[in-house]
Design a protein around this motif. Structure first.
Motif, PDB file in Angstrom:
ATOM      1  N   SER A 154       1.582   3.346   4.814  1.00  0.00           N
ATOM      2  CA  SER A 154       0.780   4.585   4.902  1.00  0.00           C
ATOM      3  C   SER A 154       0.098   5.319   3.763  1.00  0.00           C
ATOM      4  O   SER A 154      -1.086   5.596   3.895  1.00  0.00           O
ATOM      5  N   VAL A 155       0.675   5.065   2.757  1.00  0.00           N
ATOM      6  CA  VAL A 155       0.016   5.534   1.326  1.00  0.00           C
ATOM      7  C   VAL A 155      -1.101   4.700   1.120  1.00  0.00           C
ATOM      8  O   VAL A 155      -2.410   5.160   0.870  1.00  0.00           O
ATOM      9  N   SER A 156      -0.997   3.217   1.260  1.00  0.00           N
ATOM     10  CA  SER A 156      -2.353   2.556   1.200  1.00  0.00           C
ATOM     11  C   SER A 156      -3.612   2.915   1.993  1.00  0.00           C
ATOM     12  O   SER A 156      -4.550   2.852   1.649  1.00  0.00           O
ATOM     13  N   ALA A 157      -3.114   3.040   3.272  1.00  0.00           N
ATOM     14  CA  ALA A 157      -3.936   3.182   4.340  1.00  0.00           C
ATOM     15  C   ALA A 157      -4.783   4.511   4.139  1.00  0.00           C
ATOM     16  O   ALA A 157      -6.154   4.699   4.344  1.00  0.00           O
TER      17      ALA A 157
ATOM     18  N   GLY B 280       3.578  -6.681  -6.806  1.00  0.00           N
ATOM     19  CA  GLY B 280       3.706  -7.527  -7.737  1.00  0.00           C
ATOM     20  C   GLY B 280       5.106  -8.031  -8.114  1.00  0.00           C
ATOM     21  O   GLY B 280       5.693  -9.156  -8.369  1.00  0.00           O
ATOM     22  N   LEU B 281       5.959  -6.795  -8.001  1.00  0.00           N
ATOM     23  CA  LEU B 281       7.200  -6.912  -8.322  1.00  0.00           C
ATOM     24  C   LEU B 281       8.091  -7.363  -6.998  1.00  0.00           C
ATOM     25  O   LEU B 281       9.048  -8.189  -6.947  1.00  0.00           O
ATOM     26  N   ASN B 282       7.513  -6.966  -5.952  1.00  0.00           N
ATOM     27  CA  ASN B 282       8.276  -7.336  -4.758  1.00  0.00           C
ATOM     28  C   ASN B 282       7.026  -7.538  -3.285  1.00  0.00           C
ATOM     29  O   ASN B 282       6.820  -6.331  -2.812  1.00  0.00           O
ATOM     30  N   PRO B 283       6.571  -8.615  -3.236  1.00  0.00           N
ATOM     31  CA  PRO B 283       5.519  -8.676  -2.241  1.00  0.00           C
ATOM     32  C   PRO B 283       5.745  -8.283  -0.648  1.00  0.00           C
ATOM     33  O   PRO B 283       4.928  -7.741  -0.130  1.00  0.00           O
ATOM     34  N   LEU B 284       7.398  -8.292  -0.460  1.00  0.00           N
ATOM     35  CA  LEU B 284       7.556  -7.675   0.808  1.00  0.00           C
ATOM     36  C   LEU B 284       7.447  -6.162   0.987  1.00  0.00           C
ATOM     37  O   LEU B 284       7.601  -5.577   2.148  1.00  0.00           O
ATOM     38  N   VAL B 285       7.322  -5.377  -0.143  1.00  0.00           N
ATOM     39  CA  VAL B 285       6.964  -3.989  -0.068  1.00  0.00           C
ATOM     40  C   VAL B 285       5.812  -3.615   0.875  1.00  0.00           C
ATOM     41  O   VAL B 285       5.698  -2.547   1.359  1.00  0.00           O
ATOM     42  N   THR B 286       4.992  -4.525   0.979  1.00  0.00           N
ATOM     43  CA  THR B 286       3.673  -4.284   1.764  1.00  0.00           C
ATOM     44  C   THR B 286       3.848  -4.036   3.282  1.00  0.00           C
ATOM     45  O   THR B 286       3.313  -3.396   4.086  1.00  0.00           O
TER      46      THR B 286
ATOM     47  N   ALA C 284      -2.528   1.469  -9.009  1.00  0.00           N
ATOM     48  CA  ALA C 284      -2.004   0.717 -10.031  1.00  0.00           C
ATOM     49  C   ALA C 284      -0.439   0.462  -9.638  1.00  0.00           C
ATOM     50  O   ALA C 284       0.327  -0.450 -10.023  1.00  0.00           O
ATOM     51  N   VAL C 285       0.089   1.808  -9.322  1.00  0.00           N
ATOM     52  CA  VAL C 285       1.646   1.854  -9.197  1.00  0.00           C
ATOM     53  C   VAL C 285       1.834   1.041  -7.805  1.00  0.00           C
ATOM     54  O   VAL C 285       2.931  -0.017  -7.663  1.00  0.00           O
ATOM     55  N   MET C 286       1.108   1.097  -6.792  1.00  0.00           N
ATOM     56  CA  MET C 286       1.246   0.253  -5.514  1.00  0.00           C
ATOM     57  C   MET C 286       1.053  -1.134  -5.872  1.00  0.00           C
ATOM     58  O   MET C 286       1.772  -1.942  -4.950  1.00  0.00           O
TER      59      MET C 286
END
Length: 167
Positions: free
Chosen positions: A68-71, A55-61, A48-50
């Motif tokens: 790392s957190v998503s992986a 959604g707020l800033n697509p470049l965050v990916t 949800a947070v990630m």
């Protein structure tokens, strides 16, 4: 014409992420009366947070911490989903959505697919046409399914009490 299409695609990608962030947040909230609520609330709050951040800033990916957190979250969700799928394969008694493990498996699959889609968007934060079509379908699917299940009382009749008493 191309810049307008690019803005539309960027807006659609951001909108899909905001919709999924809302879905994951709602999924975390409804875990409140689950026997292992803390675990499932964390499982849904992380995406949800990630996803809200995307959604707020697509470049965050492209950020190292985000990646790392998503992986790590994707990895654990995949391992857990495999174990639930194996358990269901051995013990399924009825429709997958009537089994607690089946609903848990569906949630983990949705998290894994969405986070993988976001993770892969780091090279192109707006994504291509195919990615946007997939993102739109995935973003709408859980919410439409949730509404269908909520309206269809017969489907929920065999669920445990803690699944019936939320929202």
């Amino acid at each position: 014409m191309a810049p307008m299409a690019g803005r539309g695609a960027a807006g659609l990608w951001r909108g899909c992420n905001l919709l999924m962030a809302a879905f994951f947040a709602l999924a975390a909230v409804v875990q409140v009366n689950d026997p292992d609520a803390e675990l499932w609330m964390a499982v849904y709050t992380i995406p949800a947070v990630m996803t809200l951040l995307v959604g707020l800033n697509p470049l965050v990916t492209g950020n190292c911490i985000w990646k790392s957190v998503s992986a790590i979250h994707i990895f654990f969700c995949v391992i857990w989903a495999i174990s639930l799928a194996y358990h269901l394969f051995l013990h399924i008694q009825q429709n997958i959505l009537h089994e607690e493990e089946g609903r848990e498996l569906c949630g983990l699959v949705i998290i894994t697919v969405w986070m993988s889609l976001c993770h892969s968007s780091s090279k192109n934060p707006v994504g291509g046409r195919t990615q946007l079509v997939i993102a739109t379908a995935i973003a709408l699917f859980p919410l439409i399914s949730w509404v269908y299940i909520y309206v269809n009382k017969e489907m929920r009749s065999s669920w445990p009490t803690h699944c019936k008493t939320v929202i």
